[in-house]
Design a protein around this motif. Structure first.
Motif, PDB file in Angstrom:
ATOM      1  N   VAL A 202       0.832  -1.205   0.000  1.00  0.00           N
ATOM      2  CA  VAL A 202       0.000   0.000   0.000  1.00  0.00           C
ATOM      3  C   VAL A 202       0.866   1.255   0.000  1.00  0.00           C
ATOM      4  N   SER A 203       1.966   1.224   0.711  1.00  0.00           N
ATOM      5  CA  SER A 203       2.868   2.382   0.709  1.00  0.00           C
ATOM      6  C   SER A 203       3.409   2.640  -0.692  1.00  0.00           C
ATOM      7  N   VAL A 204       3.790   1.571  -1.381  1.00  0.00           N
ATOM      8  CA  VAL A 204       4.286   1.733  -2.756  1.00  0.00           C
ATOM      9  C   VAL A 204       3.213   2.304  -3.661  1.00  0.00           C
ATOM     10  N   MET A 205       1.987   1.799  -3.509  1.00  0.00           N
ATOM     11  CA  MET A 205       0.890   2.293  -4.347  1.00  0.00           C
ATOM     12  C   MET A 205       0.609   3.764  -4.092  1.00  0.00           C
ATOM     13  N   ILE A 206       0.691   4.183  -2.836  1.00  0.00           N
ATOM     14  CA  ILE A 206       0.447   5.593  -2.530  1.00  0.00           C
ATOM     15  C   ILE A 206       1.520   6.474  -3.157  1.00  0.00           C
ATOM     16  N   VAL A 207       2.773   6.050  -3.015  1.00  0.00           N
ATOM     17  CA  VAL A 207       3.867   6.845  -3.598  1.00  0.00           C
ATOM     18  C   VAL A 207       3.734   6.934  -5.114  1.00  0.00           C
ATOM     19  N   GLN A 208       3.420   5.813  -5.747  1.00  0.00           N
ATOM     20  CA  GLN A 208       3.287   5.812  -7.205  1.00  0.00           C
ATOM     21  C   GLN A 208       2.091   6.650  -7.643  1.00  0.00           C
ATOM     22  N   ALA A 209       0.992   6.587  -6.887  1.00  0.00           N
ATOM     23  CA  ALA A 209      -0.181   7.392  -7.250  1.00  0.00           C
ATOM     24  C   ALA A 209       0.124   8.879  -7.134  1.00  0.00           C
ATOM     25  N   ASP A 210       0.870   9.286  -6.096  1.00  0.00           N
ATOM     26  CA  ASP A 210       1.250  10.695  -5.969  1.00  0.00           C
ATOM     27  C   ASP A 210       2.143  11.115  -7.134  1.00  0.00           C
TER      28      ASP A 210
ATOM     29  N   ALA B 107       2.250   9.770 -10.118  1.00  0.00           N
ATOM     30  CA  ALA B 107       1.461   9.846 -11.349  1.00  0.00           C
ATOM     31  C   ALA B 107       0.632  11.111 -11.386  1.00  0.00           C
ATOM     32  N   GLY B 108       0.127  11.543 -10.235  1.00  0.00           N
ATOM     33  CA  GLY B 108      -0.660  12.769 -10.201  1.00  0.00           C
ATOM     34  C   GLY B 108       0.167  13.987 -10.575  1.00  0.00           C
ATOM     35  N   PHE B 109       1.457  14.013 -10.164  1.00  0.00           N
ATOM     36  CA  PHE B 109       2.301  15.156 -10.532  1.00  0.00           C
ATOM     37  C   PHE B 109       2.765  15.086 -11.987  1.00  0.00           C
ATOM     38  N   ALA B 110       2.969  13.876 -12.491  1.00  0.00           N
ATOM     39  CA  ALA B 110       3.570  13.733 -13.824  1.00  0.00           C
ATOM     40  C   ALA B 110       2.560  13.595 -14.934  1.00  0.00           C
ATOM     41  N   ILE B 111       1.282  13.479 -14.619  1.00  0.00           N
ATOM     42  CA  ILE B 111       0.304  13.209 -15.679  1.00  0.00           C
ATOM     43  C   ILE B 111       0.202  14.347 -16.697  1.00  0.00           C
ATOM     44  N   GLY B 112       0.501  15.580 -16.272  1.00  0.00           N
ATOM     45  CA  GLY B 112       0.410  16.704 -17.197  1.00  0.00           C
ATOM     46  C   GLY B 112       1.704  16.993 -17.924  1.00  0.00           C
ATOM     47  N   THR B 113       2.828  16.675 -17.327  1.00  0.00           N
ATOM     48  CA  THR B 113       4.118  17.027 -17.931  1.00  0.00           C
ATOM     49  C   THR B 113       4.827  15.834 -18.547  1.00  0.00           C
ATOM     50  N   ASP B 114       4.621  14.644 -18.007  1.00  0.00           N
ATOM     51  CA  ASP B 114       5.327  13.453 -18.515  1.00  0.00           C
ATOM     52  C   ASP B 114       4.357  12.283 -18.506  1.00  0.00           C
TER      53      ASP B 114
ATOM     54  N   LEU C 102       1.276   4.128 -13.132  1.00  0.00           N
ATOM     55  CA  LEU C 102       0.008   3.399 -13.054  1.00  0.00           C
ATOM     56  C   LEU C 102       0.229   1.903 -13.243  1.00  0.00           C
ATOM     57  N   GLN C 103       1.163   1.534 -14.125  1.00  0.00           N
ATOM     58  CA  GLN C 103       1.475   0.113 -14.283  1.00  0.00           C
ATOM     59  C   GLN C 103       2.059  -0.478 -12.981  1.00  0.00           C
TER      60      GLN C 103
ATOM     61  N   ILE D 230       1.408   0.647  -9.999  1.00  0.00           N
ATOM     62  CA  ILE D 230       0.289   0.528  -9.053  1.00  0.00           C
ATOM     63  C   ILE D 230      -0.505  -0.734  -9.333  1.00  0.00           C
ATOM     64  N   SER D 231      -0.790  -0.989 -10.623  1.00  0.00           N
ATOM     65  CA  SER D 231      -1.554  -2.182 -10.979  1.00  0.00           C
ATOM     66  C   SER D 231      -0.809  -3.450 -10.575  1.00  0.00           C
ATOM     67  N   ARG D 232       0.483  -3.499 -10.878  1.00  0.00           N
ATOM     68  CA  ARG D 232       1.275  -4.686 -10.542  1.00  0.00           C
ATOM     69  C   ARG D 232       1.358  -4.890  -9.015  1.00  0.00           C
ATOM     70  N   THR D 233       1.550  -3.793  -8.311  1.00  0.00           N
ATOM     71  CA  THR D 233       1.642  -3.901  -6.849  1.00  0.00           C
ATOM     72  C   THR D 233       0.311  -4.318  -6.241  1.00  0.00           C
ATOM     73  N   GLY D 234      -0.792  -3.799  -6.792  1.00  0.00           N
ATOM     74  CA  GLY D 234      -2.107  -4.194  -6.308  1.00  0.00           C
ATOM     75  C   GLY D 234      -2.369  -5.683  -6.506  1.00  0.00           C
ATOM     76  N   ARG D 235      -1.993  -6.183  -7.693  1.00  0.00           N
ATOM     77  CA  ARG D 235      -2.163  -7.618  -7.927  1.00  0.00           C
ATOM     78  C   ARG D 235      -1.309  -8.442  -6.954  1.00  0.00           C
TER      79      ARG D 235
END
Length: 392
Positions: free
Chosen positions: A205-213, A215-222, A230-231, A233-238
């Motif tokens: 869950v910690s990894v997913m939170i860090v990756q989600a944050d 992705a939120g910063f990079a979604i507009g610039t990168d 997001l990949q 997050i998906s892999r870690t969730g599985r």
């Protein structure tokens, strides 16, 4: 009724001990004319005042035969010895020495019992020497038998009392150990589940939170970096889901693979009862009141409680046991009662069984209560009160 009498006797021991010497008092009163105007060989008669005082000196100490048996016996023995020195003939109150000897044998250590028996035997021989013209062996033997009878009865009473006390102590110790083992087992199970949940969930869950944050910063610039996050997050969730499945599989005791059928509820109680009937046990099932839609969690609790109670009947009820399941919707709570007519308190209990503990913990999650106890006359009963949540 006997319990009340015993409780009253425990609270009024001195009065009970005083009433216990009433037969001796009656005997002394009836023998008063014969022992105040006659004289036996080698002895002298007593007047009424002397007879009453001597009888009182011998009988009154018996009131303390349970509180202070050794001191009580010593007082009575000294009075008897003084009576022998004074040449006063025996009276019915002298039987108190046998009662006193019985009290010592029944409540004191063996050495005190042996000493009391020896003193009474010596006193018997002294009495025979003084008041018998010729001491016959048959008189000594019969007198010794009269001494040994209450002495042996006192030893037996002492042994039985100590045995019962040891049984009570053992039962209390076993009950304390059982409760302690139950608490230890509950704490160990909770600690193990907490450790497993922490190991499985915390890191992923910690990894997913860090990756989600990220992705939120990079979604507009990168966008590419956001896609990679997001990949991840998906892999870690599985991975976390797989670990959770492994944990659930490890907690299962039957070794079967985890299935993904919906959790059972109130609607599946008929199937559960039918399954138990197919195993050979007669089960009655009834529903009272106006049914309401319960949350899935509470339905699962009701199902598991009935399942555990019927399983315990199958395990411990014995051959031919029957069960009755009654479920009642009563206002803002659901009442559940599972009763069987099996062995009840006589059934052997498994020291490592935690079914009732799990049942109480499930019900406690919804602020309910469980009462499980043997039924007088045989059988076992489980009563559950489960408040209906606001969601219903």
């Amino acid at each position: 009724m006997f319990g009340r009498v015993r409780a009253w006797g425990s609270g009024h021991r001195r009065l009970v001990d005083g009433l216990a010497i009433a037969p001796l008092l009656l005997l002394c009163a009836l023998a008063l004319p014969a022992y105040t105007g006659s004289m036996s060989p080698g002895g002298r008669a007593l007047g009424i005042p002397g007879y009453v005082l001597l009888s009182a000196a011998l009988l009154v100490p018996l009131i303390w035969r349970r509180a202070r048996p050794v001191q009580m016996f010593a007082v009575i023995a000294l009075v008897c010895f003084g009576q022998w020195l004074a040449g006063v003939q025996p009276i019915p109150a002298n039987l108190a020495v046998f009662v006193a000897m019985y009290g010592v044998a029944a409540r004191c250590a063996l050495r005190w019992a042996v000493a009391a028996g020896a003193v009474v035997e010596l006193g018997l021989i002294l009495a025979l020497v003084r008041w018998e013209v010729a001491v016959q062996p048959i008189a000594v033997i019969s007198g010794s038998f009269f001494v040994l009878s209450p002495w042996i009865a006192g030893i037996y009473a002492n042994t039985r009392r100590r045995y019962l006390e040891s049984l009570e102590e053992r039962a209390e110790r076993a009950e304390r150990e059982r409760d302690q083992q139950a608490r230890i087992a509950t704490a160990a199970e909770r600690a193990r589940i907490a450790r497993e949940l922490h190991d499985v969930v915390a890191h992923n869950v910690s990894v997913m939170i860090v990756q989600a944050d990220g992705a939120g910063f990079a979604i507009g610039t990168d966008p590419e970096q956001a896609r990679q996050a997001l990949q991840t997050i998906s892999r870690t969730g599985r991975q976390a889901l797989a670990e959770m499945r492994r944990l659930v599989g490890m907690l299962r005791q039957d070794g079967q693979e985890e299935d993904y059928a919906p959790q059972p509820g109130v609607a599946q109680l008929d199937d559960l009862v039918a399954q138990v009937r197919r195993s050979g046990m007669a089960v009655e099932f009834s529903v009272g009141g106006t049914p309401i839609d319960l949350p899935e969690g509470e339905q699962l609790v009701i199902y598991r409680v009935v399942q555990e109670a019927l399983t315990n009947t199958l395990k411990h009820g014995g051959p031919g046991a029957r069960a009755r399941v009654e479920m009642t919707y009563s206002g803002r709570e659901v009442l559940l009662q599972v009763t069987d007519d099996g062995r009840g308190a006589a059934a052997p209990r498994s020291i490592d069984g935690h079914g009732l503990i799990g049942m109480r913990e499930r019900v406690a999650m919804y602020d309910g209560s469980v009462r499980a106890s043997p039924v007088p006359g045989g059988g076992f009963q489980v009563n559950v009160r489960l408040p209906v949540s606001r969601a219903a």
